[in-house]
Design an enzyme around this catalytic site. Structure first.
Site, PDB file in Angstrom:
ATOM      1  N   LYS A  98     -14.525  -5.723  -9.351  1.00 10.37           N
ATOM      2  CA  LYS A  98     -15.982  -5.948  -9.860  1.00 10.37           C
ATOM      3  C   LYS A  98     -16.483  -5.332 -10.803  1.00 10.37           C
ATOM      4  O   LYS A  98     -17.277  -5.610 -11.822  1.00 10.37           O
ATOM      5  CB  LYS A  98     -16.775  -6.006  -8.536  1.00 10.37           C
ATOM      6  CG  LYS A  98     -16.598  -7.030  -7.192  1.00 10.37           C
ATOM      7  CD  LYS A  98     -17.615  -6.762  -6.063  1.00 10.37           C
ATOM      8  CE  LYS A  98     -17.102  -5.557  -5.176  1.00 10.37           C
ATOM      9  NZ  LYS A  98     -15.736  -5.868  -4.397  1.00 10.37           N
ATOM     10  N   ILE A 132      -3.882  -0.083  -3.017  1.00 11.03           N
ATOM     11  CA  ILE A 132      -4.168  -1.314  -2.969  1.00 11.03           C
ATOM     12  C   ILE A 132      -5.452  -1.449  -2.729  1.00 11.03           C
ATOM     13  O   ILE A 132      -5.995  -1.262  -1.607  1.00 11.03           O
ATOM     14  CB  ILE A 132      -3.328  -2.164  -2.186  1.00 11.03           C
ATOM     15  CG1 ILE A 132      -1.806  -2.097  -2.395  1.00 11.03           C
ATOM     16  CG2 ILE A 132      -3.798  -3.884  -2.162  1.00 11.03           C
ATOM     17  CD1 ILE A 132      -1.299  -2.832  -3.737  1.00 11.03           C
ATOM     18  N   ASP A 133      -6.373  -1.633  -3.485  1.00 13.93           N
ATOM     19  CA  ASP A 133      -7.807  -1.881  -3.223  1.00 13.93           C
ATOM     20  C   ASP A 133      -8.261  -3.383  -3.161  1.00 13.93           C
ATOM     21  O   ASP A 133      -7.648  -4.101  -3.972  1.00 13.93           O
ATOM     22  CB  ASP A 133      -8.751  -1.142  -4.288  1.00 13.93           C
ATOM     23  CG  ASP A 133     -10.209  -1.388  -4.067  1.00 13.93           C
ATOM     24  OD1 ASP A 133     -10.526  -1.100  -3.006  1.00 13.93           O
ATOM     25  OD2 ASP A 133     -10.987  -1.255  -4.864  1.00 13.93           O
ATOM     26  N   ARG A 158     -23.658  -3.145  -3.933  1.00  8.87           N
ATOM     27  CA  ARG A 158     -22.982  -2.751  -2.747  1.00  8.87           C
ATOM     28  C   ARG A 158     -24.050  -2.310  -1.896  1.00  8.87           C
ATOM     29  O   ARG A 158     -24.253  -1.068  -1.901  1.00  8.87           O
ATOM     30  CB  ARG A 158     -22.033  -1.806  -2.994  1.00  8.87           C
ATOM     31  CG  ARG A 158     -20.817  -1.736  -2.027  1.00  8.87           C
ATOM     32  CD  ARG A 158     -19.725  -1.022  -2.365  1.00  8.87           C
ATOM     33  NE  ARG A 158     -18.683  -0.855  -1.373  1.00  8.87           N
ATOM     34  CZ  ARG A 158     -17.647  -1.629  -1.187  1.00  8.87           C
ATOM     35  NH1 ARG A 158     -17.456  -2.587  -1.930  1.00  8.87           N
ATOM     36  NH2 ARG A 158     -16.877  -1.492  -0.427  1.00  8.87           N
ATOM     37  N   ASP A 172       1.064  -1.329   0.076  1.00  7.09           N
ATOM     38  CA  ASP A 172      -0.056  -0.059   0.027  1.00  7.09           C
ATOM     39  C   ASP A 172       0.953   1.142  -0.023  1.00  7.09           C
ATOM     40  O   ASP A 172       0.903   2.218  -1.003  1.00  7.09           O
ATOM     41  CB  ASP A 172      -0.648   0.132   1.388  1.00  7.09           C
ATOM     42  CG  ASP A 172      -2.304   0.005   1.059  1.00  7.09           C
ATOM     43  OD1 ASP A 172      -2.877   0.271  -0.145  1.00  7.09           O
ATOM     44  OD2 ASP A 172      -3.173  -0.627   1.918  1.00  7.09           O
ATOM     45  N   THR A 228      -7.700  -4.963   0.041  1.00 13.04           N
ATOM     46  CA  THR A 228      -6.444  -5.480   0.858  1.00 13.04           C
ATOM     47  C   THR A 228      -6.599  -7.072   0.932  1.00 13.04           C
ATOM     48  O   THR A 228      -5.524  -7.687   1.272  1.00 13.04           O
ATOM     49  CB  THR A 228      -6.146  -4.527   2.136  1.00 13.04           C
ATOM     50  OG1 THR A 228      -7.475  -4.294   2.564  1.00 13.04           O
ATOM     51  CG2 THR A 228      -5.708  -3.175   1.587  1.00 13.04           C
ATOM     52  N   HIS A 284     -19.056  -5.541   4.176  1.00 15.94           N
ATOM     53  CA  HIS A 284     -18.862  -4.584   3.285  1.00 15.94           C
ATOM     54  C   HIS A 284     -20.232  -4.429   2.531  1.00 15.94           C
ATOM     55  O   HIS A 284     -20.500  -3.307   1.914  1.00 15.94           O
ATOM     56  CB  HIS A 284     -17.664  -4.736   2.429  1.00 15.94           C
ATOM     57  CG  HIS A 284     -16.324  -4.495   3.157  1.00 15.94           C
ATOM     58  ND1 HIS A 284     -15.117  -4.655   2.459  1.00 15.94           N
ATOM     59  CD2 HIS A 284     -15.921  -4.282   4.196  1.00 15.94           C
ATOM     60  CE1 HIS A 284     -14.135  -4.432   3.164  1.00 15.94           C
ATOM     61  NE2 HIS A 284     -14.699  -4.228   4.562  1.00 15.94           N
ATOM     62  N   ASP A 291      -6.315   4.732  -4.880  1.00 13.84           N
ATOM     63  CA  ASP A 291      -6.462   3.734  -3.831  1.00 13.84           C
ATOM     64  C   ASP A 291      -5.283   2.690  -4.329  1.00 13.84           C
ATOM     65  O   ASP A 291      -5.214   2.051  -5.330  1.00 13.84           O
ATOM     66  CB  ASP A 291      -7.767   2.973  -4.108  1.00 13.84           C
ATOM     67  CG  ASP A 291      -7.750   2.004  -2.668  1.00 13.84           C
ATOM     68  OD1 ASP A 291      -6.793   1.463  -2.209  1.00 13.84           O
ATOM     69  OD2 ASP A 291      -8.992   1.462  -2.591  1.00 13.84           O
ATOM     70  N   SER A 325     -12.456  -5.701  -4.166  1.00 13.96           N
ATOM     71  CA  SER A 325     -11.927  -4.540  -4.862  1.00 13.96           C
ATOM     72  C   SER A 325     -12.701  -4.306  -6.122  1.00 13.96           C
ATOM     73  O   SER A 325     -13.604  -4.778  -6.497  1.00 13.96           O
ATOM     74  CB  SER A 325     -10.492  -4.837  -5.417  1.00 13.96           C
ATOM     75  OG  SER A 325     -10.407  -5.546  -6.567  1.00 13.96           O
ATOM     76  N   ASP A 330     -12.546   4.375  -3.767  1.00  9.90           N
ATOM     77  CA  ASP A 330     -13.133   2.942  -3.938  1.00  9.90           C
ATOM     78  C   ASP A 330     -14.137   2.897  -5.297  1.00  9.90           C
ATOM     79  O   ASP A 330     -14.535   1.757  -5.330  1.00  9.90           O
ATOM     80  CB  ASP A 330     -13.791   2.310  -2.844  1.00  9.90           C
ATOM     81  CG  ASP A 330     -12.837   1.938  -1.577  1.00  9.90           C
ATOM     82  OD1 ASP A 330     -11.635   1.475  -1.746  1.00  9.90           O
ATOM     83  OD2 ASP A 330     -13.118   1.929  -0.251  1.00  9.90           O
ATOM     84  N   GLU A 341      -5.612   7.147  -0.404  1.00  7.95           N
ATOM     85  CA  GLU A 341      -5.882   6.282   0.887  1.00  7.95           C
ATOM     86  C   GLU A 341      -4.894   6.438   1.966  1.00  7.95           C
ATOM     87  O   GLU A 341      -5.450   6.502   3.169  1.00  7.95           O
ATOM     88  CB  GLU A 341      -6.309   4.776   0.473  1.00  7.95           C
ATOM     89  CG  GLU A 341      -6.977   4.339   1.814  1.00  7.95           C
ATOM     90  CD  GLU A 341      -7.295   2.595   1.473  1.00  7.95           C
ATOM     91  OE1 GLU A 341      -7.076   2.240   0.690  1.00  7.95           O
ATOM     92  OE2 GLU A 341      -7.932   2.030   2.347  1.00  7.95           O
TER      93      GLU A 341
HETATM   94  N1  LIG Z   1     -18.384  -1.111   6.443  1.00  7.71           N
HETATM   95  C1  LIG Z   1     -18.015  -1.105   5.194  1.00  7.71           C
HETATM   96  N2  LIG Z   1     -18.898  -1.018   4.241  1.00  7.71           N
HETATM   97  C2  LIG Z   1     -18.262  -0.796   2.934  1.00  7.71           C
HETATM   98  N3  LIG Z   1     -17.203  -0.581   2.548  1.00  7.71           N
HETATM   99  C3  LIG Z   1     -16.125  -0.938   3.546  1.00  7.71           C
HETATM  100  C4  LIG Z   1     -16.251  -1.058   4.915  1.00  7.71           C
HETATM  101  N4  LIG Z   1     -15.511  -1.115   5.423  1.00  7.71           N
HETATM  102  C5  LIG Z   1     -14.196  -0.902   4.596  1.00  7.71           C
HETATM  103  N5  LIG Z   1     -14.920  -0.817   3.366  1.00  7.71           N
HETATM  104  C6  LIG Z   1     -14.101  -0.462   1.988  1.00  7.71           C
HETATM  105  O1  LIG Z   1     -14.339  -1.691   1.422  1.00  7.71           O
HETATM  106  C7  LIG Z   1     -12.897  -1.577   0.418  1.00  7.71           C
HETATM  107  C8  LIG Z   1     -12.941  -3.129  -0.221  1.00  7.71           C
HETATM  108  O2  LIG Z   1     -14.163  -3.242  -0.847  1.00  7.71           O
HETATM  109  P1  LIG Z   1     -14.485  -4.639  -1.600  1.00  7.71           P
HETATM  110  O3  LIG Z   1     -15.665  -4.535  -2.139  1.00  7.71           O
HETATM  111  O4  LIG Z   1     -13.185  -5.164  -2.008  1.00  7.71           O
HETATM  112  O5  LIG Z   1     -14.785  -5.668  -0.289  1.00  7.71           O
HETATM  113  S1  LIG Z   1     -14.119  -6.887  -0.062  1.00  7.71           S
HETATM  114  O6  LIG Z   1     -12.799  -6.667   0.110  1.00  7.71           O
HETATM  115  O7  LIG Z   1     -14.631  -7.931  -1.238  1.00  7.71           O
HETATM  116  O8  LIG Z   1     -14.756  -7.237   1.318  1.00  7.71           O
HETATM  117  C9  LIG Z   1     -11.855  -1.213   1.461  1.00  7.71           C
HETATM  118  O9  LIG Z   1     -11.070  -0.897   0.501  1.00  7.71           O
HETATM  119  P2  LIG Z   1      -9.473  -1.340   0.904  1.00  7.71           P
HETATM  120  O10 LIG Z   1      -9.336  -0.988   1.991  1.00  7.71           O
HETATM  121  O11 LIG Z   1      -8.768  -0.557   0.057  1.00  7.71           O
HETATM  122  O12 LIG Z   1      -9.235  -2.670   0.535  1.00  7.71           O
HETATM  123  C10 LIG Z   1     -12.546  -0.369   2.298  1.00  7.71           C
HETATM  124  O13 LIG Z   1     -12.305   1.063   1.844  1.00  7.71           O
HETATM  125 MG   LIG Z   2     -10.247   0.304  -1.405  1.00  8.20          MG
END
Ligand SMILES: Nc1ncnc2c1ncn2[C@@H]1O[C@H](COP(=O)(O)OS(=O)(=O)O)[C@@H](OP(=O)(O)O)[C@H]1O
Ligand SMILES: [Mg+2]
Length: 351
Positions: free
Chosen positions: A265, A143-144, A279, A46, A146, A238, A141, A262, A292, A69
């Site tokens: 999708k 690393i989206d 979502r 990241d 993570t 999420h 972002d 990430s 995101d 981020e």
């Molecule tokens: N509570 C909640 N609700 C919605 N979204 C949230 C929540 N908490 C975190 N995040 C953000 O979700 C990002 C990752 O989304 P994804 O769609 O990849 O989710 S997942 O990894 O499949 O779970 C993730 O991005 P990264 O931190 O870059 O991975 C977060 O920014």
């Molecule tokens: Mg992200």
């Protein structure tokens, strides 16, 4: 500079960061040693990717702010742990920077030279911009997804250019996405991009000098909606997976959802691997982050889709670092988006 030249710059910097992230994965992620508690490989990736992208953008765009981020506060702490992390980041970024320009990569990037530790940390902190409805800004972002990175699943390096609060250019690199979706065991690593009004495209990350192929969503109609497939987050924290199952039922969709991490999708439905991305808010207080969604939103729109929140409102990227006026994200082909929204609002009991 034209948006087409800016696109070439964005593709080059995002592809370089994707290569860096993959090298971190290969060096540091060992399926046996990485536990849920050990997030260090993704932290290294990241910081390194944000530093690299910010530095590479700084020659062509010395005055553009970045909403990123990460910030470098933790790396500046005088602890042994921080110093170790910082040294890893400095080594990785300089290793990538010192590789010479390859055929097809953008000019204006100052490749082939290394930078000082201070320059690398300052580059990360350039990402602390608060966002704005005025002028130009980049949204990053590094690393989206993570969790996907740590699982060896989907993750993405994501960059968008916003002008007057609107997304004009978006680029996303997905190192683990198959180049050809019909060959899931074939080569992986795809970079996607879109310019507003000029369509969406993809190209293998490794083919720096290769052509960009146009992509579009599956054309799907109200009559064929039951054949649609949808994707959603892997993490039930999420996006509400129970609500999406009820929405699928409402639309007579029987295919199992495809779960991936990430903005991969947005990419997969933009090229027709799936049709709908839901979502759905889990907590009333969570505000989606602009990094995101910014490039993914443009990619889908340029591939024939529509992106709104659960209230059918456009995503508003002009209000700072979060989408504070939106709840959830609903993505579908333009021709069925209205039907999907109806089902979403019925199941969630909102209008
Ligand atoms: N509570 C909640 N609700 C919605 N979204 C949230 C929540 N908490 C975190 N995040 C953000 O979700 C990002 C990752 O989304 P994804 O769609 O990849 O989710 S997942 O990894 O499949 O779970 C993730 O991005 P990264 O931190 O870059 O991975 C977060 O920014
Ligand atoms: Mg992200």
């Amino acid at each position: 500079m034209s948006l087409v030249q800016e696109k070439q710059i964005a593709i080059t910097v995002v592809s370089r960061a994707a290569n860096l992230a993959q090298s971190v994965f290969k060096k540091l992620v060992n399926a046996e040693t990485v536990t849920k508690k050990d997030k260090s490989p993704v932290t290294v990736a990241d910081y390194s990717c944000q530093s690299l992208i910010s530095l590479l953008l700084s020659k062509a765009y010395p005055n553009d702010p970045i909403v990123g981020e990460e910030d470098a506060k933790d790396l500046r702490q005088p602890t042994d742990e921080s110093k170790q992390l910082k040294n890893r980041v400095v080594d990785l970024v300089n290793a990538e920077l010192s590789k010479p320009q390859a055929a097809g990569e953008a000019d204006d990037l100052e490749l082939g030279v290394t930078r000082s530790e201070t320059e690398l940390l300052d580059a990360i902190d350039r990402g602390t911009f608060e966002g704005s409805a005025k002028g130009r800004m980049w949204c990053l972002d590094p690393i989206d997804g993570t969790k996907g990175f740590l699982r060896g699943g989907q993750y993405a390096v994501c960059l968008a250019l916003l002008i007057e609060g609107k997304v004009e250019l978006g680029v996303i690199a997905c190192p683990n996405l198959p180049v050809d979706p019909s060959k899931p065991d074939g080569p992986r690593g795809v970079v996607f991009g879109a310019i507003k009004g000029q369509g969406a495209f993809q190209r293998p990350i490794s083919e720096t000098n290769g052509p960009l192929s146009k992509i579009s969503m599956n054309s799907i109609t109200k009559e064929s909606i039951a054949q649609a497939s949808f994707c959603e987050s892997v993490e039930s924290g999420h996006s509400s997976q129970g609500d999406s199952a009820n929405i699928a039922k409402e639309l007579n969709i029987t295919k199992e959802p495809v779960r991936m991490d990430s903005q991969a999708k947005y990419c997969s439905i933009s090229r027709g691997d799936g049709d709908i991305y839901l979502r759905l808010p889990v907590s009333a207080s969570y505000e989606e982050k602009i990094w995101d969604h910014a490039p993914g939103r443009l990619l889908v729109a340029e591939a024939g889709g529509k992106v709104t929140d659960i209230h059918n409102k456009d995503l508003d990227f002009s209000l700072g670092r979060t989408l504070k006026n939106n709840k959830g994200v609903i993505v579908a082909h333009e021709s069925i988006h209205g039907d999907v929204i109806k089902a979403v609002q019925k199941v969630l009991n909102v209008a």
